[in-house]
Structures are given as structure tokens and as C-alpha cells.
Write a protein that holds these residues in place. Structure first.
Motif, PDB file in Angstrom:
ATOM      1  N   PRO A   1      -4.018  41.965  38.637  1.00 23.62           N
ATOM      2  CA  PRO A   1      -4.608  41.232  37.510  1.00 23.62           C
ATOM      3  C   PRO A   1      -3.646  41.086  36.342  1.00 23.62           C
ATOM      4  N   LYS A   2      -3.631  39.917  35.756  1.00 27.25           N
ATOM      5  CA  LYS A   2      -2.879  39.681  34.526  1.00 27.25           C
ATOM      6  C   LYS A   2      -3.882  39.288  33.447  1.00 27.25           C
ATOM      7  N   ILE A   3      -3.524  39.596  32.215  1.00 28.66           N
ATOM      8  CA  ILE A   3      -4.438  39.280  31.111  1.00 28.66           C
ATOM      9  C   ILE A   3      -3.704  38.394  30.117  1.00 28.66           C
ATOM     10  N   VAL A   4      -4.268  37.209  29.858  1.00 29.80           N
ATOM     11  CA  VAL A   4      -3.678  36.285  28.890  1.00 29.80           C
ATOM     12  C   VAL A   4      -4.367  36.493  27.540  1.00 29.80           C
ATOM     13  N   ILE A   5      -3.544  36.703  26.508  1.00 29.22           N
ATOM     14  CA  ILE A   5      -4.063  36.779  25.138  1.00 29.22           C
ATOM     15  C   ILE A   5      -3.570  35.514  24.449  1.00 29.22           C
ATOM     16  N   ASP A   6      -4.466  34.557  24.229  1.00 31.96           N
ATOM     17  CA  ASP A   6      -4.020  33.288  23.646  1.00 31.96           C
ATOM     18  C   ASP A   6      -4.235  33.290  22.133  1.00 31.96           C
ATOM     19  N   THR A   7      -3.141  33.526  21.392  1.00 34.51           N
ATOM     20  CA  THR A   7      -3.245  33.601  19.926  1.00 34.51           C
ATOM     21  C   THR A   7      -3.127  32.221  19.276  1.00 34.51           C
ATOM     22  N   SER A   8      -2.916  31.179  20.085  1.00 31.80           N
ATOM     23  CA  SER A   8      -2.814  29.828  19.523  1.00 31.80           C
ATOM     24  C   SER A   8      -4.151  29.436  18.891  1.00 31.80           C
ATOM     25  N   THR A   9      -4.099  28.564  17.898  1.00 29.48           N
ATOM     26  CA  THR A   9      -5.353  27.994  17.394  1.00 29.48           C
ATOM     27  C   THR A   9      -5.714  26.890  18.379  1.00 29.48           C
ATOM     28  N   SER A  10      -6.638  27.213  19.280  1.00 32.81           N
ATOM     29  CA  SER A  10      -6.914  26.342  20.416  1.00 32.81           C
ATOM     30  C   SER A  10      -8.377  25.897  20.396  1.00 32.81           C
ATOM     31  N   GLU A  11      -8.812  25.354  21.522  1.00 33.46           N
ATOM     32  CA  GLU A  11     -10.158  24.767  21.590  1.00 33.46           C
ATOM     33  C   GLU A  11     -11.075  25.596  22.472  1.00 33.46           C
ATOM     34  N   ALA A  12     -12.302  25.804  22.011  1.00 30.04           N
ATOM     35  CA  ALA A  12     -13.252  26.663  22.731  1.00 30.04           C
ATOM     36  C   ALA A  12     -13.468  26.175  24.163  1.00 30.04           C
ATOM     37  N   ALA A  13     -13.573  24.853  24.346  1.00 24.21           N
ATOM     38  CA  ALA A  13     -13.858  24.337  25.694  1.00 24.21           C
ATOM     39  C   ALA A  13     -12.706  24.675  26.644  1.00 24.21           C
ATOM     40  N   VAL A  14     -11.477  24.605  26.127  1.00 24.76           N
ATOM     41  CA  VAL A  14     -10.303  24.915  26.967  1.00 24.76           C
ATOM     42  C   VAL A  14     -10.296  26.407  27.297  1.00 24.76           C
ATOM     43  N   SER A  15     -10.584  27.255  26.306  1.00 23.36           N
ATOM     44  CA  SER A  15     -10.609  28.707  26.561  1.00 23.36           C
ATOM     45  C   SER A  15     -11.667  29.057  27.603  1.00 23.36           C
ATOM     46  N   ARG A  16     -12.839  28.441  27.489  1.00 23.18           N
ATOM     47  CA  ARG A  16     -13.908  28.746  28.468  1.00 23.18           C
ATOM     48  C   ARG A  16     -13.487  28.325  29.871  1.00 23.18           C
ATOM     49  N   ARG A  17     -12.856  27.144  29.938  1.00 26.70           N
ATOM     50  CA  ARG A  17     -12.425  26.638  31.248  1.00 26.70           C
ATOM     51  C   ARG A  17     -11.379  27.577  31.858  1.00 26.70           C
ATOM     52  N   LEU A  18     -10.391  27.985  31.054  1.00 24.34           N
ATOM     53  CA  LEU A  18      -9.324  28.841  31.576  1.00 24.34           C
ATOM     54  C   LEU A  18      -9.856  30.226  31.935  1.00 24.34           C
ATOM     55  N   ALA A  19     -10.748  30.755  31.115  1.00 21.44           N
ATOM     56  CA  ALA A  19     -11.308  32.091  31.398  1.00 21.44           C
ATOM     57  C   ALA A  19     -12.055  32.069  32.730  1.00 21.44           C
ATOM     58  N   ALA A  20     -12.808  30.996  32.971  1.00 23.24           N
ATOM     59  CA  ALA A  20     -13.577  30.913  34.223  1.00 23.24           C
ATOM     60  C   ALA A  20     -12.633  30.782  35.416  1.00 23.24           C
ATOM     61  N   LYS A  21     -11.618  29.934  35.245  1.00 23.73           N
ATOM     62  CA  LYS A  21     -10.665  29.700  36.338  1.00 23.73           C
ATOM     63  C   LYS A  21      -9.913  30.993  36.683  1.00 23.73           C
ATOM     64  N   LEU A  22      -9.456  31.712  35.657  1.00 20.60           N
ATOM     65  CA  LEU A  22      -8.680  32.936  35.908  1.00 20.60           C
ATOM     66  C   LEU A  22      -9.577  34.050  36.430  1.00 20.60           C
ATOM     67  N   ALA A  23     -10.835  34.093  35.976  1.00 22.62           N
ATOM     68  CA  ALA A  23     -11.758  35.141  36.447  1.00 22.62           C
ATOM     69  C   ALA A  23     -11.904  35.062  37.966  1.00 22.62           C
ATOM     70  N   GLU A  24     -11.927  33.837  38.493  1.00 19.86           N
ATOM     71  CA  GLU A  24     -12.046  33.676  39.955  1.00 19.86           C
ATOM     72  C   GLU A  24     -10.857  34.274  40.692  1.00 19.86           C
ATOM     73  N   LEU A  25      -9.707  34.367  39.997  1.00 15.66           N
ATOM     74  CA  LEU A  25      -8.490  34.925  40.620  1.00 15.66           C
ATOM     75  C   LEU A  25      -8.292  36.390  40.255  1.00 15.66           C
ATOM     76  N   GLY A  26      -9.257  36.941  39.490  1.00 18.70           N
ATOM     77  CA  GLY A  26      -9.160  38.358  39.106  1.00 18.70           C
ATOM     78  C   GLY A  26      -8.369  38.594  37.836  1.00 18.70           C
ATOM     79  N   HIS A  27      -7.991  37.520  37.137  1.00 18.55           N
ATOM     80  CA  HIS A  27      -7.230  37.654  35.890  1.00 18.55           C
ATOM     81  C   HIS A  27      -8.157  37.524  34.678  1.00 18.55           C
ATOM     82  N   GLY A  28      -7.660  37.989  33.532  1.00 20.46           N
ATOM     83  CA  GLY A  28      -8.450  37.908  32.303  1.00 20.46           C
ATOM     84  C   GLY A  28      -7.858  36.891  31.342  1.00 20.46           C
ATOM     85  N   PHE A  29      -8.719  36.298  30.533  1.00 22.59           N
ATOM     86  CA  PHE A  29      -8.242  35.374  29.486  1.00 22.59           C
ATOM     87  C   PHE A  29      -9.041  35.643  28.220  1.00 22.59           C
TER      88      PHE A  29
END
Ligand code: NAD
Length: 295
Positions: free
Chosen positions: A88-116
Motif C-alpha cells: 500500500p502507498k498513501i498519497v497526501i495531496d497538499t495541492s489546493t484541489s477539487e473535492a470531486a477529483v479527490s473523491r474519484r482518486l480515493a475510490a480508485k486507489l482504495a480498490e488497489l489497496g492504496h490510500g488518498f
């Protein structure tokens, strides 16, 4: 717990965070698109990699500090979502980003066992360089616990706001307020000066009374009244935050009449401040913003 952290995006914020992590004893790997920036990082003892994939492979914790959500998504998609890692890898995204993108990436990585985690920050380049940022986190608590030592090295305060995207929403609300406070503080000080009271004298009162804010306590004394206008945050990045906050408002049908006026005053056309100039110029006490607000 990993002792190695990869930082992708070594700008005004990312470089400071990389140095803070180094100072706290982590070995730091990094990637940035800019060759001179990479050279500066190597001089600081940071292990530079020629590709984002190489940098991502080097650590279990990946910290992103990139301009736009689209950069975050492309980096994560290319480096992690392809499924090349079994641990497992854990991404800490400190960028000022968009909630919809974070939710999408978190879901995608969760399926692979990674954290976002969406983990936007406040405190500017100074906070990044001194490990004194304020961080607002969105995502699963299990990942927050696992990266807490990394967060402690870069932030003086971490607030786990809620699920994925919650950190992004809190950050956009915060920065919309910063944009508003910038213009109202500037207007107030110009009123003081126009009425014969020096801005510095008005400021001494405001900062001991109810009109104060981080802008009046920190930003105006350091970067406007001093005349330096070098806070390290570009007008372009701040305009991104204002735009994202208004897009969020539109998505959830939330009326924001004051913020819409502020966004209009903040535009390159109305303010005369280019995207690559320091955002504190938006608070200057003379110039076109004054003409505009005076109608
Ligand atoms: P910056 O423009 O100084 O740095 C961005 C860095 O990212 C640059 O070095 C650039 O070469 C690099 N980069 C761009 N695209 C890349 C990619 N695809 N892969 C690798 N590197 C890439 O920006 P900054 O001021 O450091 O801001 C970074 C993020 O932090 C932004 O999302 C910004 O909104 C946010 N932020 C900035 C501040 C501040 O005061 N500067 C404060 C809080 C949050």
C-alpha cells in the motif's frame, strides 16, 4: 511506518515541505518538471528522480504539491492507478484541489489497496519551510493515523475534517474568505488614509478590535504596508481558488453575491495584476481596484 517520503511538485510550497521532511529525519525523494528546481533539490540533499513513476516507486508515502487538480489526477493515474505496486502507498495531496477529483482518486486507489488524503494547507511558503502549516484533511482515518509522523513534520496543526473532499471544501471556503478579506481590508485602510488617518494607525486599532483577520494581522503588515508584495503566493493560484469556490457554489446552488463581486474585482482585467505577480498586490492601497470600487 515509512522513513522515506516522495514529494512531487517542488515550488514555493513543495520545496519547503521537502526541506522540513528532511530536517525531521525522513529521507526525501522528489520529482518536479523544472530542471533548475530539481538541481536546487539535489543540492539540498533530496534524491531527485527523472520521472514521477521513479519518484513514486521510491517511497510508501507520496506528497503532492501541484498547481491544479488536473496535474494531481494525471500524476496519480500514471504513477499509481496503473496498479504496479502490491504494497500500500498513501498519497497526501497538499495541492489546493477539487473535492470531486479527490473523491474519484480515493475510490480508485482504495480498490488497489492504496490510500488518498486530500490535505490542503494554509500558512504559505514560510509555514512550509518551518514545518508550521495548518492542514485540513479529508479521507479515511486509517490513512491519517498511518501518515501522522509525516504530517507532524510539515504541519503545526492538522484537522481531520471528514471524508474524501472535505479538506478541499474547507480550503476553498477559507481562501474565498481570504480573497474577500483582502479587498475589504484594503478598502478600510484606504478609507482611513483618505480621511487623514495613516493606514498603520488604523491597523493598530483593527488588530486589537473586531475587524481583524489573518490578513490584517499578518499579510497587510508584512507584505502591503511594508511595500514588499512578496508573500510567495501568485495571483494566478489565488484566482484558481476563487474560481473553484464559485464553481462549488454553483454545483450546490449556494448563492454567493459578495464572493461573485470579489471574483469580478480580482480578475486580471479589473485589477491590472497578472497571474504571475504576487497575490498581495490585490490588496495594494492605490491603483485600479480603487477606481473600480469607487465606481
Ligand atoms: P508553484 O507554482 O510555486 O510550484 C508548483 C511546482 O509544481 C513548480 O515547481 C512546477 O514546476 C511543478 N509542477 C507543475 N506541474 C507539475 C507536474 N505535472 N509534475 C511535477 N511537477 C509539476 O506553486 P505553489 O505556490 O508551491 O503551490 C502549490 C500548490 O499549493 C497549489 O495547489 C497552490 O494552490 C497550493 N498552495 C499554495 C500556497 C502558497 O502560499 N504558495 C499556500 C497554500 C496552498
Amino acid at each position: 511506518m515509512t522513513q522515506s517520503v516522495t514529494v512531487i511538485g517542488l515550488g514555493a510550497m513543495g520545496m519547503g515541505m521537502a526541506r522540513s521532511l528532511s530536517g525531521a529525519g525522513f529521507s526525501v525523494a522528489a520529482f518536479d518538471l523544472s530542471t533548475p528546481t530539481m538541481a536546487k533539490a539535489a543540492e539540498a540533499g533530496i534524491a531527485t528522480h527523472e520521472t514521477p513513476a521513479g519518484a513514486i516507486a521510491a517511497s510508501d508515502v507520496i506528497l503532492l504539491s501541484l498547481p491544479l487538480a488536473s496535474h494531481v489526477e494525471a500524476t496519480v493515474d500514471a504513477g499509481l492507478a496503473a496498479g504496479a505496486f502490491s504494497e500500500p502507498k498513501i498519497v497526501i495531496d497538499t495541492s489546493t484541489s477539487e473535492a470531486a477529483v479527490s473523491r474519484r482518486l480515493a475510490a480508485k486507489l482504495a480498490e488497489l489497496g492504496h490510500g488518498f488524503l486530500d490535505a490542503p494547507v494554509s500558512g504559505g511558503p514560510q509555514g512550509a519551510a518551518t514545518g508550521a502549516l495548518s492542514m485540513m484533511l479529508g479521507g479515511d482515518a486509517q490513512w491519517v493515523v498511518r501518515v501522522q509522523p509525516v504530517l507532524d513534520a510539515i504541519a503545526a496543526r492538522t484537522i481531520h475534517v471528514g471524508p474524501s473532499g472535505a479538506g478541499n471544501i474547507a480550503k476553498l471556503v477559507n481562501n474565498m474568505l481570504v480573497a474577500c478579506h483582502m479587498l475589504t481590508t484594503s478598502e478600510g485602510l484606504r478609507l482611513a488614509e483618505a480621511s487623514g488617518l495613516p493606514a498603520e494607525d488604523a491597523m493598530r486599532v483593527i488588530n486589537n478590535a473586531t475587524g481583524r483577520s489573518a490578513l490584517s494581522e499578518v499579510h497587510f503588515p508584512n507584505w502591503v504596508l511594508s511595500g514588499s508584495f512578496d508573500s510567495g503566493f501568485s495571483a494566478g493560484l489565488m484566482r484558481k481558488d476563487v474560481r473553484l469556490a464559485l464553481e462549488l457554489a454553483q454545483e450546490c446552488d449556494c448563492a454567493m453575491p459578495v464572493s461573485e463581486l470579489v471574483a469580478d474585482l480580482w480578475s486580471e482585467e479589473n485589477s491590472g495584476i497578472a497571474d504571475n505577480q504576487d497575490f498581495m498586490l490585490l490588496g495594494r492601497l492605490d491603483g485600479r481596484a480603487k477606481e473600480k470600487t469607487n465606481g
